[in-house]
Design a protein around this motif. Structure first.
Motif, PDB file in Angstrom:
ATOM      1  N   MET A 132       0.831  -1.208   0.000  1.00  0.00           N
ATOM      2  CA  MET A 132       0.000   0.000   0.000  1.00  0.00           C
ATOM      3  C   MET A 132       0.868   1.262   0.000  1.00  0.00           C
ATOM      4  SD  MET A 132      -3.006  -0.925  -0.312  1.00  0.00           S
ATOM      5  CE  MET A 132      -3.440  -2.628  -0.565  1.00  0.00           C
ATOM      6  N   LYS A 133       1.979   1.210   0.734  1.00  0.00           N
ATOM      7  CA  LYS A 133       2.889   2.363   0.755  1.00  0.00           C
ATOM      8  C   LYS A 133       3.508   2.563  -0.634  1.00  0.00           C
ATOM      9  CE  LYS A 133       3.463   4.927   3.367  1.00  0.00           C
ATOM     10  NZ  LYS A 133       2.567   6.090   3.652  1.00  0.00           N
ATOM     11  N   ALA A 134       3.827   1.444  -1.288  1.00  0.00           N
ATOM     12  CA  ALA A 134       4.422   1.541  -2.628  1.00  0.00           C
ATOM     13  C   ALA A 134       3.450   2.207  -3.603  1.00  0.00           C
ATOM     14  CB  ALA A 134       4.809   0.153  -3.130  1.00  0.00           C
ATOM     15  N   HIS A 135       2.146   2.096  -3.323  1.00  0.00           N
ATOM     16  CA  HIS A 135       1.138   2.747  -4.163  1.00  0.00           C
ATOM     17  C   HIS A 135       0.772   4.130  -3.643  1.00  0.00           C
ATOM     18  CE1 HIS A 135       0.693  -1.251  -5.978  1.00  0.00           C
ATOM     19  NE2 HIS A 135       0.182  -0.610  -7.010  1.00  0.00           N
ATOM     20  N   GLY A 136       1.562   4.638  -2.714  1.00  0.00           N
ATOM     21  CA  GLY A 136       1.362   6.026  -2.259  1.00  0.00           C
ATOM     22  C   GLY A 136       0.206   6.251  -1.304  1.00  0.00           C
ATOM     23  N   LYS A 137      -0.276   5.185  -0.673  1.00  0.00           N
ATOM     24  CA  LYS A 137      -1.413   5.337   0.228  1.00  0.00           C
ATOM     25  C   LYS A 137      -0.962   5.811   1.620  1.00  0.00           C
ATOM     26  CE  LYS A 137      -4.189   3.445  -2.783  1.00  0.00           C
ATOM     27  NZ  LYS A 137      -5.182   4.275  -3.492  1.00  0.00           N
ATOM     28  N   GLU A 138      -1.855   6.540   2.291  1.00  0.00           N
ATOM     29  CA  GLU A 138      -1.688   6.732   3.729  1.00  0.00           C
ATOM     30  C   GLU A 138      -2.215   5.445   4.351  1.00  0.00           C
ATOM     31  OE1 GLU A 138      -3.569  10.214   5.448  1.00  0.00           O
ATOM     32  OE2 GLU A 138      -3.365   9.422   7.483  1.00  0.00           O
ATOM     33  N   VAL A 139      -1.391   4.773   5.160  1.00  0.00           N
ATOM     34  CA  VAL A 139      -1.790   3.463   5.676  1.00  0.00           C
ATOM     35  C   VAL A 139      -2.055   3.533   7.176  1.00  0.00           C
ATOM     36  CG1 VAL A 139      -1.112   1.050   6.027  1.00  0.00           C
ATOM     37  CG2 VAL A 139      -0.551   2.204   3.881  1.00  0.00           C
ATOM     38  N   ILE A 140      -3.272   3.110   7.519  1.00  0.00           N
ATOM     39  CA  ILE A 140      -3.637   2.982   8.932  1.00  0.00           C
ATOM     40  C   ILE A 140      -3.649   1.487   9.222  1.00  0.00           C
ATOM     41  CG2 ILE A 140      -5.461   3.374  10.635  1.00  0.00           C
ATOM     42  CD1 ILE A 140      -6.254   5.863   9.026  1.00  0.00           C
ATOM     43  N   TYR A 141      -2.856   1.069  10.193  1.00  0.00           N
ATOM     44  CA  TYR A 141      -2.832  -0.363  10.515  1.00  0.00           C
ATOM     45  C   TYR A 141      -3.651  -0.604  11.780  1.00  0.00           C
ATOM     46  CZ  TYR A 141      -1.515  -5.013  11.828  1.00  0.00           C
ATOM     47  OH  TYR A 141      -1.602  -6.336  12.194  1.00  0.00           O
ATOM     48  N   ASP A 142      -4.781  -1.329  11.642  1.00  0.00           N
ATOM     49  CA  ASP A 142      -5.639  -1.676  12.775  1.00  0.00           C
ATOM     50  C   ASP A 142      -5.172  -3.011  13.368  1.00  0.00           C
ATOM     51  OD1 ASP A 142      -7.250   0.552  12.485  1.00  0.00           O
ATOM     52  OD2 ASP A 142      -9.139  -0.570  12.271  1.00  0.00           O
ATOM     53  N   ALA A 143      -4.643  -2.958  14.588  1.00  0.00           N
ATOM     54  CA  ALA A 143      -4.153  -4.172  15.248  1.00  0.00           C
ATOM     55  C   ALA A 143      -5.318  -4.819  16.004  1.00  0.00           C
ATOM     56  CB  ALA A 143      -3.020  -3.822  16.200  1.00  0.00           C
ATOM     57  N   GLU A 144      -5.913  -5.811  15.325  1.00  0.00           N
ATOM     58  CA  GLU A 144      -7.107  -6.469  15.863  1.00  0.00           C
ATOM     59  C   GLU A 144      -6.773  -7.211  17.166  1.00  0.00           C
ATOM     60  OE1 GLU A 144     -10.630  -9.171  13.825  1.00  0.00           O
ATOM     61  OE2 GLU A 144      -8.560  -9.821  13.643  1.00  0.00           O
ATOM     62  N   HIS A 145      -7.696  -7.193  18.119  1.00  0.00           N
ATOM     63  CA  HIS A 145      -7.526  -7.921  19.396  1.00  0.00           C
ATOM     64  C   HIS A 145      -6.212  -7.543  20.100  1.00  0.00           C
ATOM     65  CE1 HIS A 145     -10.939 -10.544  18.668  1.00  0.00           C
ATOM     66  NE2 HIS A 145     -10.478 -10.876  17.508  1.00  0.00           N
ATOM     67  N   PHE A 146      -5.745  -6.302  19.925  1.00  0.00           N
ATOM     68  CA  PHE A 146      -4.415  -5.989  20.458  1.00  0.00           C
ATOM     69  C   PHE A 146      -4.346  -6.147  21.982  1.00  0.00           C
ATOM     70  CE2 PHE A 146      -0.822  -3.577  21.960  1.00  0.00           C
ATOM     71  CZ  PHE A 146       0.171  -4.040  21.117  1.00  0.00           C
ATOM     72  N   PHE A 147      -5.401  -5.697  22.667  1.00  0.00           N
ATOM     73  CA  PHE A 147      -5.312  -5.699  24.139  1.00  0.00           C
ATOM     74  C   PHE A 147      -5.399  -7.118  24.716  1.00  0.00           C
ATOM     75  CE2 PHE A 147      -6.425  -1.469  22.826  1.00  0.00           C
ATOM     76  CZ  PHE A 147      -5.600  -0.691  23.611  1.00  0.00           C
ATOM     77  N   ASP A 148      -6.162  -7.975  24.048  1.00  0.00           N
ATOM     78  CA  ASP A 148      -6.207  -9.380  24.468  1.00  0.00           C
ATOM     79  C   ASP A 148      -4.919 -10.090  24.062  1.00  0.00           C
ATOM     80  OD1 ASP A 148      -8.876  -9.265  25.550  1.00  0.00           O
ATOM     81  OD2 ASP A 148      -9.619  -9.214  23.488  1.00  0.00           O
ATOM     82  N   GLY A 149      -4.428  -9.747  22.866  1.00  0.00           N
ATOM     83  CA  GLY A 149      -3.187 -10.346  22.386  1.00  0.00           C
ATOM     84  C   GLY A 149      -2.009  -9.960  23.267  1.00  0.00           C
ATOM     85  N   ARG A 151      -2.087  -9.297  26.385  1.00  0.00           N
ATOM     86  CA  ARG A 151      -2.183 -10.023  27.659  1.00  0.00           C
ATOM     87  C   ARG A 151      -1.653 -11.459  27.485  1.00  0.00           C
ATOM     88  NH1 ARG A 151      -5.646  -8.641  31.761  1.00  0.00           N
ATOM     89  NH2 ARG A 151      -7.087  -7.596  30.354  1.00  0.00           N
ATOM     90  N   ALA A 152      -1.978 -12.056  26.325  1.00  0.00           N
ATOM     91  CA  ALA A 152      -1.570 -13.443  26.086  1.00  0.00           C
ATOM     92  C   ALA A 152      -0.065 -13.552  25.838  1.00  0.00           C
ATOM     93  CB  ALA A 152      -2.351 -14.005  24.897  1.00  0.00           C
ATOM     94  N   ASP A 153       0.469 -12.624  25.035  1.00  0.00           N
ATOM     95  CA  ASP A 153       1.889 -12.697  24.675  1.00  0.00           C
ATOM     96  C   ASP A 153       2.311 -11.299  24.226  1.00  0.00           C
ATOM     97  OD1 ASP A 153       4.359 -13.028  23.460  1.00  0.00           O
ATOM     98  OD2 ASP A 153       3.825 -14.947  22.526  1.00  0.00           O
ATOM     99  N   ASN A 154       2.840 -10.522  25.188  1.00  0.00           N
ATOM    100  CA  ASN A 154       3.097  -9.121  24.833  1.00  0.00           C
ATOM    101  C   ASN A 154       4.225  -8.973  23.811  1.00  0.00           C
ATOM    102  OD1 ASN A 154       5.407  -9.219  26.464  1.00  0.00           O
ATOM    103  ND2 ASN A 154       4.281  -8.480  28.248  1.00  0.00           N
ATOM    104  N   ASP A 155       5.210  -9.874  23.846  1.00  0.00           N
ATOM    105  CA  ASP A 155       6.298  -9.779  22.865  1.00  0.00           C
ATOM    106  C   ASP A 155       5.775  -9.958  21.441  1.00  0.00           C
ATOM    107  OD1 ASP A 155       8.231  -9.259  24.694  1.00  0.00           O
ATOM    108  OD2 ASP A 155       8.903 -11.349  24.896  1.00  0.00           O
ATOM    109  N   TYR A 156       4.891 -10.952  21.285  1.00  0.00           N
ATOM    110  CA  TYR A 156       4.389 -11.203  19.933  1.00  0.00           C
ATOM    111  C   TYR A 156       3.479 -10.063  19.464  1.00  0.00           C
ATOM    112  CZ  TYR A 156       2.639 -13.181  15.695  1.00  0.00           C
ATOM    113  OH  TYR A 156       2.331 -13.346  14.361  1.00  0.00           O
ATOM    114  N   ALA A 157       2.588  -9.599  20.350  1.00  0.00           N
ATOM    115  CA  ALA A 157       1.688  -8.497  19.979  1.00  0.00           C
ATOM    116  C   ALA A 157       2.514  -7.293  19.526  1.00  0.00           C
ATOM    117  CB  ALA A 157       0.784  -8.137  21.149  1.00  0.00           C
ATOM    118  N   LEU A 158       3.584  -7.012  20.277  1.00  0.00           N
ATOM    119  CA  LEU A 158       4.453  -5.886  19.899  1.00  0.00           C
ATOM    120  C   LEU A 158       5.151  -6.143  18.563  1.00  0.00           C
ATOM    121  CD1 LEU A 158       6.063  -4.867  23.307  1.00  0.00           C
ATOM    122  CD2 LEU A 158       4.758  -3.364  21.786  1.00  0.00           C
TER     123      LEU A 158
END
Ligand SMILES: [Zn+2]
Length: 531
Positions: A132-149, A151-158
């Motif tokens: 998307m960046k290569a096509h010049g888009k402004e990219v918003i990345y929505d990190a789904e289930h971030f707060f639950d993720g 809690r389960a594994d903070n290193d991986y979520a990060l």
């Protein structure tokens, strides 16, 4: 500090059960959001259905004053190339300046739901953002289930959001997708992420714990600069974060900047317009924008508000385009009567005490004037010594009959007095109330042709003491309209026909009295309340 508003009513909002928007509805709402000053409008998921794809085709032709249009979609499929991924292709075809990509943060979802490896998920995020960046888009990345993720594994979520950041995402939005987090947790996680990621952060919450607004505010205090939500909190299950509450909290209470003050004054209108387009009843008790949000009912409150307006109000209603309302009820004092009469443009000087006694007497019988400002106005006018009614209803007969093979029929006969003359008319109708309305109009139209423009638009019946079943008291509310003007009147009796004719007489008498005193019927739709 500037906070960026991201509206997802057209995508996440439409996940609400019973809410469905046509293409025309979506475009109408988008125009309203743009006019209000929303920074981002998410139009839909172009890869998921043709209606959303059509929205983007139309949106591309329109001129947007404030908002950037965003297309939403997920990261590429596992084990495929981003260039050939159908979903990513649909996002590019949507031809929007902004693309919002949703990806997995929670190990459980990667291995059990997507059924892929943790490493492949990171590659999916990286590749999709980079494309998307290569096509010049402004990219918003929505990190789904971030707060639950987290809690389960903070290193991986990060690691997932680092992958998005390194690939060039302009925003990382942390999502409480299941809506179960508490404000303390949201705040703690945002602070930890902020220490590790340079990319600006946003927040996306759901309302499953009735905390979506509180969680959004906590995230902003902790460092998020974008807030995602929907108008009126529409969304699946218990809804999304309600932007209609978040915006004034940020701007009026917390000193953040979202929109211009005159745009904020369109908040109430925005909320009601969207509910109208969505064909959902507006919540009368909604914070900031509800019809009751600044309604004063108790006599002590009203007396205090008359002296110092902010004594019982948390903000000035006009800041969000709402207004103060004085509610008439048996809890009222004379101050309510005076203020309400002033609002309606009726002279009540010296009449407050007798009007108040009459209100209390009628309410003890089951009448209610809170929702029936039309009948309340007549009550004030009738209390004046020089009041002459434009007509008097003398006798009423209604017959309802059903005979074998014939549909049920109703007929009404009325005897009316106008000045010195007596009118005797009869009419039939599809029910007794309809027949009564027709018979009264027949008599009245000869003298008052303007009544031809008055229409009954709503008729509501409520049973008051339901234990006594068919012997119960019935309250009837009638809403009438003439052009843009609307007014509501009330009747109450053990007999539904009597309750109906009381409300009917008021609904026809009010516009005539108003016309005689050269005043328009002031009541607008926003001031009438459903029973
Ligand atoms: Zn969501």
């Amino acid at each position: 500090m500037q906070i960026f508003l991201y509206d997802t009513t057209l995508r996440d909002g439409t996940q609400r059960e019973g809410l469905s928007l046509s293409l025309a509805d979506k475009l109408k709402i988008a125009r309203e959001l743009d006019r209000f000053g929303m920074h981002y409008i998410e139009g839909g998921w172009p890869g998921s259905n043709p209606k959303d794809a059509a929205f983007f085709a139309e949106a591309a032709k329109m001129e947007w004053k404030h908002a950037k249009i965003a297309a939403f979609g997920s990261t590429r499929r596992a084990n495929s190339k981003p260039e050939t991924d159908a979903n990513l292709k649909a996002l590019l075809d949507a031809n929007t300046p902004v693309v919002t990509l949703v990806g997995k943060s929670w190990t459980l979802h990667v291995t059990e739901v997507l059924e892929t490896t943790l490493e492949e998920n990171l590659a999916m995020i990286r590749d999709s953002v980079a494309l998307m960046k290569a096509h010049g888009k402004e990219v918003i990345y929505d990190a789904e289930h971030f707060f639950d993720g987290f809690r389960a594994d903070n290193d991986y979520a990060l690691a997932t959001i680092k992958a998005a950041a390194e690939a060039g995402a302009d925003w990382i939005v942390l999502c409480d997708t299941n809506g179960g987090s508490l404000p303390d947790w949201i705040s703690a996680v945002v602070q930890q992420v902020k220490g590790k990621i340079k990319t600006q952060l946003g927040i996306h919450t759901h309302n499953d714990s009735e905390l979506a607004v509180a969680n959004s505010l906590a995230a902003i205090v902790a460092g998020c600069r974008q807030v995602q939500g929907t108008i009126n909190g529409y969304g699946e299950r218990c809804g999304n974060a309600n932007l209609i509450s978040i915006i004034p909290n940020l701007q009026v209470k917390m000193g953040m900047f979202c929109v211009l003050p005159d745009q904020l004054q369109r908040l109430t209108e925005l909320s009601r317009t969207v509910s109208e387009i969505a064909n959902l009843n507006p919540d009368e008790h909604a914070a900031y924008v509800g019809n009751s949000a600044f309604a004063h009912k108790g006599g002590i409150h009203v007396a205090a508000v008359a002296k110092v307006e902010h004594s019982y109000q948390h903000i000035e209603p006009v800041q969000v385009g709402n207004r103060k309302r004085v509610v008439i009820s048996e809890l009222s004092g004379r101050g309510n009567i005076k203020m309400r009469a002033e609002e309606l443009g009726v002279e009540s000087a010296g009449l407050e005490r007798s009007v108040l006694e009459r209100v209390k007497l009628l309410e003890s019988k089951g009448f209610q004037f809170e929702a029936a400002e039309g009948s309340f106005e007549l009550l004030v006018r009738r209390a004046a010594a020089d009041y002459t009614a434009p007509f008097k209803l003398l006798d009423v007969v209604t017959i309802v009959e059903q005979r074998r093979g014939v549909e049920m029929q109703a007929e009404a006969t009325v005897k009316l007095q106008i000045g010195e003359e007596i009118y005797h008319t009869a009419a039939s109708g599809n029910g007794p109330v309809n027949a009564l309305d027709q018979a009264m109009r027949k008599a009245l139209l000869a003298r008052y042709p303007e009544l031809a423009n008055v229409h009954l638009v709503d008729y509501k019946v409520r049973i008051l003491d339901s234990e006594s079943a068919t012997g119960a008291t019935t309250r009837v509310l009638i809403e009438a309209a003439m052009g843009e003007e609307r007014w509501t009147t009330v009747g109450c009796s053990e007999n539904i026909i009597e309750a109906s004719w009381q409300a009917l007489v008021d609904s026809l008498e009010l516009p005539l009295v108003r016309a005689q005193s050269n005043q328009p019927v002031l009541l607008k739709h926003a001031e009438t309340v459903a029973a």
